[in-house]
Design a protein around this motif. Structure first.
Motif, PDB file in Angstrom:
ATOM      1  N   ILE A   1      10.439   7.806  -3.105  1.00  0.00           N
ATOM      2  CA  ILE A   1      11.732   6.411  -2.813  1.00  0.00           C
ATOM      3  C   ILE A   1      11.497   6.843  -1.124  1.00  0.00           C
ATOM      4  N   ALA A   2      11.614   7.975  -1.114  1.00  0.00           N
ATOM      5  CA  ALA A   2      11.877   8.435   0.467  1.00  0.00           C
ATOM      6  C   ALA A   2      11.183   8.402   1.316  1.00  0.00           C
ATOM      7  N   HIS A   3      10.556   8.943   0.524  1.00  0.00           N
ATOM      8  CA  HIS A   3       8.830   8.500   1.259  1.00  0.00           C
ATOM      9  C   HIS A   3       8.218   7.247   2.085  1.00  0.00           C
ATOM     10  N   VAL A   4       8.719   6.462   0.765  1.00  0.00           N
ATOM     11  CA  VAL A   4       7.696   5.399   0.865  1.00  0.00           C
ATOM     12  C   VAL A   4       9.041   4.454   1.776  1.00  0.00           C
TER      13      VAL A   4
ATOM     14  N   ALA B   1       7.005  -2.244  -4.734  1.00  0.00           N
ATOM     15  CA  ALA B   1       6.733  -1.787  -5.523  1.00  0.00           C
ATOM     16  C   ALA B   1       6.143  -0.252  -5.980  1.00  0.00           C
ATOM     17  N   LYS B   2       7.007   0.372  -5.414  1.00  0.00           N
ATOM     18  CA  LYS B   2       7.907   1.862  -5.777  1.00  0.00           C
ATOM     19  C   LYS B   2       8.359   1.663  -7.066  1.00  0.00           C
ATOM     20  N   LEU B   3       8.925   0.491  -6.971  1.00  0.00           N
ATOM     21  CA  LEU B   3       9.974   0.563  -8.763  1.00  0.00           C
ATOM     22  C   LEU B   3       9.260   0.644 -10.141  1.00  0.00           C
ATOM     23  N   VAL B   4       7.841  -0.157  -9.711  1.00  0.00           N
ATOM     24  CA  VAL B   4       7.183  -0.725 -10.096  1.00  0.00           C
ATOM     25  C   VAL B   4       6.689   0.382 -11.125  1.00  0.00           C
ATOM     26  N   ARG B   5       6.396   1.745 -10.152  1.00  0.00           N
ATOM     27  CA  ARG B   5       5.955   2.864 -10.401  1.00  0.00           C
ATOM     28  C   ARG B   5       7.401   3.595 -11.132  1.00  0.00           C
ATOM     29  N   VAL B   6       8.759   3.386 -10.991  1.00  0.00           N
ATOM     30  CA  VAL B   6       9.886   4.446 -11.130  1.00  0.00           C
ATOM     31  C   VAL B   6       9.940   3.341 -12.707  1.00  0.00           C
TER      32      VAL B   6
ATOM     33  N   LEU C   1      -7.725  10.721  -1.631  1.00  0.00           N
ATOM     34  CA  LEU C   1      -8.410   9.749  -2.400  1.00  0.00           C
ATOM     35  C   LEU C   1      -7.517   8.587  -2.593  1.00  0.00           C
ATOM     36  N   LEU C   2      -6.189   8.998  -3.200  1.00  0.00           N
ATOM     37  CA  LEU C   2      -5.407   7.604  -3.606  1.00  0.00           C
ATOM     38  C   LEU C   2      -5.361   6.788  -2.575  1.00  0.00           C
ATOM     39  N   SER C   3      -4.734   7.354  -1.026  1.00  0.00           N
ATOM     40  CA  SER C   3      -4.612   6.721  -0.296  1.00  0.00           C
ATOM     41  C   SER C   3      -5.995   5.794   0.183  1.00  0.00           C
TER      42      SER C   3
ATOM     43  N   TRP D   1       0.764  -1.504  -0.037  1.00  0.00           N
ATOM     44  CA  TRP D   1      -0.477  -0.321  -0.144  1.00  0.00           C
ATOM     45  C   TRP D   1       1.138   1.382  -0.061  1.00  0.00           C
ATOM     46  N   VAL D   2       1.813   1.052   0.771  1.00  0.00           N
ATOM     47  CA  VAL D   2       2.830   2.128   0.951  1.00  0.00           C
ATOM     48  C   VAL D   2       3.584   2.699  -0.293  1.00  0.00           C
ATOM     49  N   GLY D   3       4.018   1.656  -0.839  1.00  0.00           N
ATOM     50  CA  GLY D   3       4.703   1.763  -2.422  1.00  0.00           C
ATOM     51  C   GLY D   3       4.709   1.897  -3.585  1.00  0.00           C
TER      52      GLY D   3
END
Length: 349
Positions: free
Chosen positions: A213-216, A234-239, A340-342, A205-207
């Protein structure tokens, strides 16, 4: 023209020609040095309480903003400042490709790919609709929507040259997203003990929902190593999705330029460098060429420092009066969109 006049021209012209060149070199060297000093101060400032959550990029922009308001724009250093804000910015984006591990994404991250695409589409569509409803600045809002959907400041920096964003809009967008992302990551850590989900679900969920990336990393670390691993994946997928998104906007801008009769859009070659470096980092470094984690960490810090220098150059373009009037509505738009995204990503776990 007599002989005396000809001698005078011969004697004067070489000096007149050399003077601008010398001034340009001085402006370039001292301008880059100026952004270097501000970047160092930004990194030191980011070690202070509270500012350590904001990060060096936002700290450097804040310092540049304060300098601009008290001392004005340093015109004599313009060449070097522009070099940092444009050339070094593209160089930093190329190096940023090393952060993207395609091996991990292709092997473990494919199920997250659709969710990452959903996050990007949701962020861009919802934020732009809200921005239009609030009558916010659309260019600044577009940068914020892309940063929210993909990877914060890096995405904003990569997309800015493509959509021909103003330097002050880029700097404002980076500052706003750093602030909002920091607040949301702290809120995530506070509410985590109250959530009826496992650490791995929390990490996903966080990612998939936070900005940088720092926030994640900040939000996921308190939940343990498993949560942090899933969050970063999950974050790397978005990157990874930054690459197709940039090319989609490139195609859109070219089509828009043709319809409006504008000049041909310059191809963002730094994106090719980003892709090449991601392949190098994924398939060559650490596999065919042994490289330690410390070395990769040092390269990551160096990349962040170069990006911070470029943000200093952009921050000097911000006018405080414009910041007050121009950024309030886009700020409201990104906060509403992030909330909303959260909720949407949480209930889709």
């Amino acid at each position: 023209m007599n002989t005396l006049e000809q001698k005078a021209i011969v004697n004067i012209n070489p000096e007149q020609q050399k003077k601008p060149t010398k001034q340009l070199k001085v402006s370039l060297i001292y301008g880059v040095a100026f952004t270097f000093i501000i970047a160092v101060l930004g990194f030191l400032m980011a070690k202070l309480p509270w500012f350590d959550h904001v990060g060096p990029l936002a700290c450097a922009i804040l310092l540049a903003l304060v300098y601009r308001q008290f001392f004005g724009y340093p015109e004599k250093l313009r060449a070097g400042i522009q070099f940092s804000s444009k050339i070094l910015l593209r160089f930093a984006i190329i190096l940023y490709g090393l952060k993207l591990n395609m091996v991990v994404i292709f092997s473990d991250g494919l199920p997250l790919l659709l969710r990452g695409m959903g996050t990007i589409i949701f962020s861009i569509v919802v934020l732009m609709v809200i921005a239009k409803w609030l009558k916010a600045d659309l260019n600044l809002s577009l940068l914020l929507s892309i940063g929210t959907g993909i990877c914060g400041a890096a995405a904003i920096a990569a997309i800015s040259p493509i959509i021909k964003a103003k330097d002050d809009d880029t700097a404002m967008a980076v500052g706003i997203i750093a602030l909002v992302g920091t607040i949301f990551s702290i809120i995530y850590t506070l509410i985590y003990p109250l959530l009826p989900i496992s650490p791995t679900e929390y990490g996903a969920w966080v990612g998939i929902s936070l900005h940088e990336i720092a926030h994640v990393a900040l939000a996921a670390a308190p939940a343990g190593q498993d949560a942090l691993t899933h969050a970063l994946l999950a974050k790397l997928v978005r990157v990874f999705l930054l690459i197709p998104v940039c090319f989609i906007f490139l195609f859109w801008m070219k089509r828009k330029g043709k319809l409006n009769g504008e000049a041909k859009l310059e191809f963002p070659w730094f994106l090719i460098g980003f892709v090449i470096m991601s392949f190098v980092g994924s398939y060559i470094l650490g596999q065919k060429i042994p490289i330690s984690n410390k070395t990769m960490s040092d390269v990551s810090v160096f990349t962040s420092f170069i990006l911070t220098m470029s943000m200093t150059g952009l921050g000097l373009n911000i006018n405080l009066k414009e910041l007050r009037t121009k950024s309030i509505r886009p700020l409201i738009a990104i906060v509403i969109t992030s909330i909303l995204l959260s909720f949407v990503t949480f209930f889709s776990l």
